[in-house]
Design a protein around this motif. Structure first.
Motif, PDB file in Angstrom:
ATOM      1  N   ASN A   1       0.802  -1.242   0.000  1.00 31.38           N
ATOM      2  CA  ASN A   1       0.000   0.000   0.000  1.00 31.38           C
ATOM      3  C   ASN A   1       0.831   1.288   0.000  1.00 31.38           C
ATOM      4  OD1 ASN A   1       0.018   0.597   3.068  1.00 31.38           O
ATOM      5  ND2 ASN A   1      -0.984  -1.411   3.045  1.00 31.38           N
ATOM      6  N   VAL A   2       0.838   2.077   1.063  1.00 31.31           N
ATOM      7  CA  VAL A   2       1.596   3.340   1.025  1.00 31.31           C
ATOM      8  C   VAL A   2       2.998   3.197   1.625  1.00 31.31           C
ATOM      9  CG1 VAL A   2      -0.494   4.753   1.043  1.00 31.31           C
ATOM     10  CG2 VAL A   2       0.612   4.239   3.204  1.00 31.31           C
ATOM     11  N   ASN A   3       3.354   1.984   2.067  1.00 28.29           N
ATOM     12  CA  ASN A   3       4.656   1.817   2.725  1.00 28.29           C
ATOM     13  C   ASN A   3       5.861   2.247   1.881  1.00 28.29           C
ATOM     14  OD1 ASN A   3       4.271   0.728   5.517  1.00 28.29           O
ATOM     15  ND2 ASN A   3       3.089  -0.823   4.416  1.00 28.29           N
ATOM     16  N   PRO A   4       5.926   1.857   0.592  1.00 24.22           N
ATOM     17  CA  PRO A   4       7.115   2.266  -0.184  1.00 24.22           C
ATOM     18  C   PRO A   4       7.209   3.780  -0.371  1.00 24.22           C
ATOM     19  CG  PRO A   4       5.888   0.527  -1.311  1.00 24.22           C
ATOM     20  CD  PRO A   4       5.028   0.991  -0.186  1.00 24.22           C
ATOM     21  N   LEU A   5       6.060   4.467  -0.358  1.00 25.33           N
ATOM     22  CA  LEU A   5       6.054   5.927  -0.529  1.00 25.33           C
ATOM     23  C   LEU A   5       6.546   6.596   0.744  1.00 25.33           C
ATOM     24  CD1 LEU A   5       2.526   5.990  -2.171  1.00 25.33           C
ATOM     25  CD2 LEU A   5       4.722   6.095  -3.358  1.00 25.33           C
ATOM     26  N   VAL A   6       6.036   6.126   1.878  1.00 26.91           N
ATOM     27  CA  VAL A   6       6.441   6.671   3.182  1.00 26.91           C
ATOM     28  C   VAL A   6       7.934   6.414   3.412  1.00 26.91           C
ATOM     29  CG1 VAL A   6       6.139   6.410   5.679  1.00 26.91           C
ATOM     30  CG2 VAL A   6       4.135   6.497   4.181  1.00 26.91           C
ATOM     31  N   ALA A   7       8.395   5.243   2.986  1.00 29.23           N
ATOM     32  CA  ALA A   7       9.803   4.875   3.211  1.00 29.23           C
ATOM     33  C   ALA A   7      10.761   5.883   2.580  1.00 29.23           C
ATOM     34  CB  ALA A   7      10.071   3.478   2.656  1.00 29.23           C
ATOM     35  N   MET A   8      10.320   6.538   1.501  1.00 33.21           N
ATOM     36  CA  MET A   8      11.214   7.475   0.797  1.00 33.21           C
ATOM     37  C   MET A   8      11.101   8.909   1.313  1.00 33.21           C
ATOM     38  SD  MET A   8      10.991   6.282  -3.203  1.00 33.21           S
ATOM     39  CE  MET A   8       9.264   6.698  -3.438  1.00 33.21           C
ATOM     40  N   ALA A   9      10.010   9.230   2.021  1.00 34.65           N
ATOM     41  CA  ALA A   9       9.666  10.638   2.242  1.00 34.65           C
ATOM     42  C   ALA A   9      10.091  11.205   3.593  1.00 34.65           C
ATOM     43  CB  ALA A   9       8.158  10.831   2.057  1.00 34.65           C
ATOM     44  N   ALA A  10      10.741  10.397   4.423  1.00 29.59           N
ATOM     45  CA  ALA A  10      11.098  10.890   5.757  1.00 29.59           C
ATOM     46  C   ALA A  10      12.604  11.126   5.874  1.00 29.59           C
ATOM     47  CB  ALA A  10      10.643   9.902   6.812  1.00 29.59           C
ATOM     48  N   GLN A  11      12.955  12.037   6.773  1.00 28.66           N
ATOM     49  CA  GLN A  11      14.366  12.306   7.073  1.00 28.66           C
ATOM     50  C   GLN A  11      15.024  11.032   7.615  1.00 28.66           C
ATOM     51  OE1 GLN A  11      15.163  15.525   6.322  1.00 28.66           O
ATOM     52  NE2 GLN A  11      17.280  14.733   6.434  1.00 28.66           N
ATOM     53  N   THR A  12      14.304  10.349   8.496  1.00 26.19           N
ATOM     54  CA  THR A  12      14.787   9.089   9.066  1.00 26.19           C
ATOM     55  C   THR A  12      13.688   8.047   8.873  1.00 26.19           C
ATOM     56  OG1 THR A  12      16.035  10.275  10.752  1.00 26.19           O
ATOM     57  CG2 THR A  12      15.557   7.947  11.196  1.00 26.19           C
ATOM     58  N   THR A  13      14.031   6.923   8.258  1.00 27.35           N
ATOM     59  CA  THR A  13      13.037   5.880   8.015  1.00 27.35           C
ATOM     60  C   THR A  13      13.374   4.621   8.809  1.00 27.35           C
ATOM     61  OG1 THR A  13      12.488   6.690   5.820  1.00 27.35           O
ATOM     62  CG2 THR A  13      12.033   4.368   6.242  1.00 27.35           C
ATOM     63  N   ILE A  14      12.363   4.122   9.518  1.00 30.61           N
ATOM     64  CA  ILE A  14      12.523   2.885  10.278  1.00 30.61           C
ATOM     65  C   ILE A  14      11.546   1.862   9.700  1.00 30.61           C
ATOM     66  CG2 ILE A  14      12.567   1.837  12.574  1.00 30.61           C
ATOM     67  CD1 ILE A  14      12.402   4.743  13.713  1.00 30.61           C
ATOM     68  N   ALA A  15      12.073   0.682   9.357  1.00 30.42           N
ATOM     69  CA  ALA A  15      11.214  -0.367   8.797  1.00 30.42           C
ATOM     70  C   ALA A  15      11.054  -1.495   9.806  1.00 30.42           C
ATOM     71  CB  ALA A  15      11.813  -0.905   7.503  1.00 30.42           C
TER      72      ALA A  15
END
Lengths: 224, 220
Positions: free
Chosen positions: A176-190
């Protein structure tokens, strides 16, 4: 050799990255494919005054919805809150500011943030009652609304599999929106189900390149 | 009036008759989620879900649900052969490019001009603007599937919507447990009355003038 350094951290270390008052972007759609255990850890840490950016308000007792139910959120940029009556109630009581965008526009604003584009052009007249006059432009003879890209201080996403570099593979509709959110933050935690050594994922199957992912945490299981 | 599952399924079954082989169709939240259960798989209809699926199949049997396979309403689904997964921005790329033949969605109110209200009941319930506003702009045909009456037994089809609008003049057809109504330039055209309701029970519970079709069908 950045690729050789594991980005795996503990849930507790991940929660330390979430401070009061930050802009927190999250993956998940209708409460599904959501980093539920990271959210629990953020709750346990007592974080408050968050600005949330994401698709919806989840459910009142599950996932991102819990942060709203426990009144840790002051503002939301989202598209749908119908599945979480707590969000609607707080909005009507003036405790929670909610800014709605049409779903496709919201996700494209996040995508733009993730790929370094400052704004997108959208057709006017779609739920843009709050749009400001200066957002209207004429391009090639047509009227458009300039919608600024969205970014965040921290992004939290859910994926099926990661390697230690942070390359991510999703599962079915939990993408769903996970790949988009993963790119859009200063720091990404998966938050992921499984971590494998670098080199074990098929490069053709990777959806989010690890360069966008700063940290990985192992889920405690049971994510939807 | 809150509809039971039999009435919801009846609406979904009637809605499926608006679909033809090879179409790409979006199913919104609520009664539209049931439509995929009423189509022959060999028709190769591609059901689109904005969370990122093209090729949604029927509801899984109990015990066969996959926690990672659900529709935009969060309900478990299956996939059809030829299905694909993608992120939501691509799902909306398909919408914006006009690739959807039909969009089915729920509503709180529909006006005689086809105005749609489905995102807020001020002071009572906030749903959110969602993706409906884009689906109705770009889909070739827009069909509302809803109960004929609200929970206070008031008509949901009205001269003018009293609730804030999602979009103006966008609905082409309304299917309820009582009737099938086409929205035309000339007004609302009553095409079918659903069993066991009578013509009078449809007219008195619709708060807008209805033009009765010469070929009115009493459908069961």
């Amino acid at each position: 050799m950045a690729a050789m350094v594991s980005k795996l951290i503990t849930m507790e270390e991940a929660a330390e990255l979430i401070q009061d008052g930050i802009r927190l972007m999250y993956g998940g759609f209708g409460g599904m494919g959501s980093p539920d255990h990271l959210i629990d850890q953020i709750l346990d840490k007592g974080v408050r005054d968050l600005t949330l950016i994401g698709n919806d308000a989840g459910f009142s007792n599950r996932g991102i919805g819990k942060l709203i139910t426990q009144e840790r959120v002051k503002k939301m940029l989202t598209t749908h809150i119908g599945s979480n009556p707590q969000a609607g109630r707080q909005m009507m009581e003036g405790k929670l500011e909610v800014i709605f965008f049409p779903q496709g526009i919201l996700v494209e604003k996040i995508r733009a943030g993730g790929v370094g584009i400052p704004a997108i052009l959208v057709e006017p007249g779609m739920g843009d009652v709050t749009a400001k006059k200066e957002q209207l432009i004429v391009y090639a003879g047509e009227k458009y609304l300039v919608e600024p890209a969205l970014t965040a201080d921290v992004g939290i996403v859910y994926a099926k599999q990661a390697d230690t570099y942070g390359n991510l593979i999703y599962e079915k509709a939990a993408r769903n929106v996970n790949p988009l959110v993963a790119m859009a933050a200063q720091t990404t935690i998966a938050e992921v189900e499984e971590i494998v050594p670098v080199g074990e994922l098929d490069p053709e199957s990777i959806v989010t390149p690890g360069i966008f992912v700063d940290y990985i945490v192992l889920t405690r299981g049971g994510n939807g | 009036m809150v509809l039971d599952i039999n009435h919801r399924n009846m609406i979904a079954r009637r809605a499926a008759r608006e679909i033809y082989p090879g179409m790409a169709v979006n199913l919104g939240i609520g009664i539209p989620e049931l439509v995929a259960d009423f189509l022959p798989t060999e028709w190769n209809v591609m059901f689109h879900s904005v969370n990122g699926i093209l090729g949604v199949g029927p509801t899984p049997t109990k015990g066969e649900e996959d926690v990672h396979l659900f529709n935009a309403g969060g309900a478990p689904v299956t996939i059809h052969s030829g299905a694909s997964f993608f992120d939501s921005s691509i799902a909306y790329g398909m919408v914006r490019r006009g690739m959807l033949d039909v969009a089915f969605l729920g509503a709180l109110q529909v006006s005689r001009k086809g105005d749609l209200a489905n995102w807020i009941v001020p002071g009572q319930r906030v749903y959110g603007i969602g993706g409906g506003v884009e689906l109705v702009r770009y889909a070739k045909k827009v069909i509302v599937l809803m109960s004929h009456l609200n929970e206070r037994d008031e008509p949901k089809i009205c001269r003018e919507c009293t609730l804030p609008l999602t979009a103006k003049s966008c609905v082409d057809m309304i299917i309820t447990e009582r009737a099938v109504i086409e929205v035309t330039e000339g007004g609302l055209y009553l095409a079918e009355v659903m069993y066991p309701f009578t013509l009078e029970e449809v007219i008195t519970k619709t708060d807008a003038p209805l033009i009765i079709s010469e070929n009115l069908q009493m459908y069961d």
